[in-house]
Design an enzyme around this catalytic site. Structure first.
Site, PDB file in Angstrom:
ATOM      1  N   CYS A 122       0.809  -1.138   0.031  1.00 33.20           N
ATOM      2  CA  CYS A 122      -0.113   0.007   0.104  1.00 33.20           C
ATOM      3  C   CYS A 122       0.924   1.270   0.223  1.00 33.20           C
ATOM      4  O   CYS A 122       0.870   2.005   0.889  1.00 33.20           O
ATOM      5  CB  CYS A 122      -0.876  -0.056   1.370  1.00 33.20           C
ATOM      6  N   ALA A 123       1.529   1.266  -1.020  1.00 37.22           N
ATOM      7  CA  ALA A 123       2.751   2.293  -1.067  1.00 37.22           C
ATOM      8  C   ALA A 123       2.236   3.914  -1.025  1.00 37.22           C
ATOM      9  O   ALA A 123       3.212   4.587  -0.626  1.00 37.22           O
ATOM     10  CB  ALA A 123       3.678   2.132  -2.120  1.00 37.22           C
ATOM     11  N   ASP A 169       0.089  -0.114  -5.168  1.00 42.53           N
ATOM     12  CA  ASP A 169      -0.941   0.387  -4.725  1.00 42.53           C
ATOM     13  C   ASP A 169      -2.259   0.158  -5.192  1.00 42.53           C
ATOM     14  O   ASP A 169      -2.186   0.239  -6.554  1.00 42.53           O
ATOM     15  CB  ASP A 169      -0.865   1.962  -4.228  1.00 42.53           C
ATOM     16  N   ASP A 178       0.751  -1.140   4.742  1.00 39.47           N
ATOM     17  CA  ASP A 178       0.553   0.182   5.302  1.00 39.47           C
ATOM     18  C   ASP A 178      -0.922   0.318   5.260  1.00 39.47           C
ATOM     19  O   ASP A 178      -1.403   1.150   4.389  1.00 39.47           O
ATOM     20  CB  ASP A 178       1.314   1.337   4.780  1.00 39.47           C
ATOM     21  N   CYS A 226      -2.043   4.060  10.848  1.00 40.23           N
ATOM     22  CA  CYS A 226      -1.983   5.415  11.388  1.00 40.23           C
ATOM     23  C   CYS A 226      -3.213   5.537  12.141  1.00 40.23           C
ATOM     24  O   CYS A 226      -3.729   6.723  12.258  1.00 40.23           O
ATOM     25  CB  CYS A 226      -1.546   6.450  10.512  1.00 40.23           C
ATOM     26  N   GLY A 239       4.777   6.999  -1.269  1.00 38.46           N
ATOM     27  CA  GLY A 239       5.934   6.213  -1.323  1.00 38.46           C
ATOM     28  C   GLY A 239       6.982   6.611  -0.114  1.00 38.46           C
ATOM     29  O   GLY A 239       8.159   6.429  -0.039  1.00 38.46           O
ATOM     30  N   GLY A 240       6.213   7.318   1.078  1.00 38.36           N
ATOM     31  CA  GLY A 240       7.019   7.598   2.018  1.00 38.36           C
ATOM     32  C   GLY A 240       7.831   6.581   2.847  1.00 38.36           C
ATOM     33  O   GLY A 240       9.119   6.715   2.979  1.00 38.36           O
ATOM     34  N   LYS A 241       7.205   5.335   2.884  1.00 38.72           N
ATOM     35  CA  LYS A 241       7.582   4.171   3.643  1.00 38.72           C
ATOM     36  C   LYS A 241       8.568   3.329   2.348  1.00 38.72           C
ATOM     37  O   LYS A 241       9.537   2.764   2.847  1.00 38.72           O
ATOM     38  CB  LYS A 241       6.554   3.097   4.127  1.00 38.72           C
TER      39      LYS A 241
END
Length: 433
Positions: free
Chosen positions: A238-239, A262, A308, A361, A242-244
């Site tokens: 679940c990119a 994603d 994520d 989150c 692209g933070g992670k």
């Protein structure tokens, strides 16, 4: 613009949000378009006050006994900005572009009313229907936890070790007051005062050259806890933007295979430029095309699948305060279904001995521990990696983090109150065999 004029503008924007039922960002943009004379400093100050009011919407209205935009602004000036009644009155002098003078009732409320006796959902500034869920999560601490989630977040950065070191980045950003984050070995933190403008980090040379990325410390830790290593095959399922993915790439040091995907290809749009700027060369982006599964060739072969997961975002209320007031019970039900589906899909990709890192989150138990237990109940061959083992990448910081975080059998929870981060839940599961 004078401080009083900014106050009037904030009241105008908040009224538009309420009456037109539009997101805060849209209301602020439309106000700025209609008032082009306002400088960048004015717009930043107005935006900061609007978001502070949204963070403290319920408690500020309670304090003034007035749920209008004006009442909430006045209450926020007392609760969040700690202004005295006389200081607030000086801003509301009825002059040109200034709010009308304080009424006797407003002055009396500012002088005498407190949050004593307020219901938990008012004192903690969250929708009433969430009270039962937050009680499950935090019990009697729910007001304290929610109040922390209603505070303003600092600006956190992650150092990209493919390009630089934390020591070098700290030196380059010292003029912004950057300091090392308490837990993440890769993090920098720039504190922000209640009425401070966000520093223009994107204009800094170290950012332009890919040395740092904007990323909350909790998100950095979630990536670290996945344990991604050089030479592995890693799937970021679940990119999004692209933070992670970027954090995982740095952990892999350019060695191994990293695939970012994603279900919503629009979310992936920024990832290509971000990967290029960060100097990532071992990442492949797979966007969906029609009904075809872009990861159909990955079956029981991945060393690590990071989920994520789509969630309610309750852990990000510090940064997205208007989202909590627009959230409805039906949204939670939809997210729970999405999470179960993506976990089941991810499980098929993990090889024996491999890992599945489940991240949200959110602070809600239904999306976190409950979801992990449900997954284990319907999926054989997986076991939770003990949270203290998951914390190993923190080294000597692990004990302090363990003392701060909320740890359960299913995983660990970070919150603004406990760890000073956004709210994140992390559970790492290993496939047996």
């Amino acid at each position: 613009m004078t401080p009083a004029a900014r106050l009037s503008a904030a009241i105008e924007v908040l009224t538009a949000i309420e009456t037109q039922r539009i997101p805060a960002a849209q209301a602020l943009k439309e106000w700025g378009t209609a008032h082009r004379f306002a400088g960048s400093g004015d717009r930043a100050a107005i935006s900061g006050l609007v978001f502070d009011v949204l963070r403290r919407r319920a408690s500020s209205a309670f304090l003034l006994d007035d749920d209008s935009a004006r009442g909430r602004v006045l209450g926020t000036l007392r609760l969040e900005r700690s202004l005295s009644t006389d200081a607030i009155a000086a801003l509301c002098d009825g002059g040109r572009f200034s709010p009308a003078p304080l009424t006797e009732a407003e002055r009396a409320a500012l002088d005498s009313r407190t949050l004593a006796g307020a219901p938990a959902f008012v004192a903690g500034d969250y929708p009433e229907w969430l009270d039962a869920h937050l009680t499950r999560a935090f019990g009697e601490d729910r007001v304290a936890e929610a109040t922390a989630m209603a505070s303003r977040a600092p600006l956190d950065l992650r150092v990209n070790t493919l390009k630089t070191t934390r020591e070098k980045a700290l030196a380059q950003l010292a003029h912004l007051g950057a300091a090392a984050t308490p837990f993440s070995p890769l993090g920098l933190r720039i504190p922000l005062a209640a009425d401070a403008r966000n520093p223009g980090v994107q204009a800094e040379e170290v950012f332009i050259k890919g040395g740092v990325e904007v990323q909350d410390e909790g998100s950095q830790l979630a990536a670290l806890f996945s344990g991604a290593s050089p030479g592995e095959q890693v799937i970021d399922l679940c990119a999004g933007a692209g933070g992670k993915t970027l954090a995982l790439a740095a952990m892999m040091r350019g060695k191994g295979r990293l695939i970012a995907s994603d279900r919503d290809k629009r979310q992936l749009a920024p990832i290509h430029d971000r990967l290029s700027r960060a100097g990532v060369h071992n990442a492949e982006v797979r966007a969906p095309k029609g009904d075809a599964d872009p990861l159909s060739d990955i079956r029981a072969s991945a060393d690590l699948v990071v989920v994520d997961a789509p969630c309610t975002g309750t852990g990000t209320w510090r940064r997205n305060p208007d989202a909590k007031w627009r959230m409805r019970p039906g949204a939670l039900e939809l997210r729970l279904k999405d999470q179960a589906q993506v976990l089941d899909r991810a499980a098929l990709m993990v090889k024996p001995g491999g890992r599945l890192a489940y991240v949200t989150c959110s602070v809600l138990p239904e999306e976190n521990a409950d979801q992990v237990r449900a997954f284990l109940g319907r999926t054989s061959g997986f076991a939770v990696v003990p949270p203290r083992e998951v914390m190993a990448p923190l080294g000597e910081r692990a004990e302090a983090f363990a003392a701060a975080a909320r740890i359960a059998d299913e995983g660990l929870l970070m919150t603004p109150r406990c760890t000073g981060t956004d709210g994140f839940f992390v559970s790492v599961l290993r496939r047996l065999g």
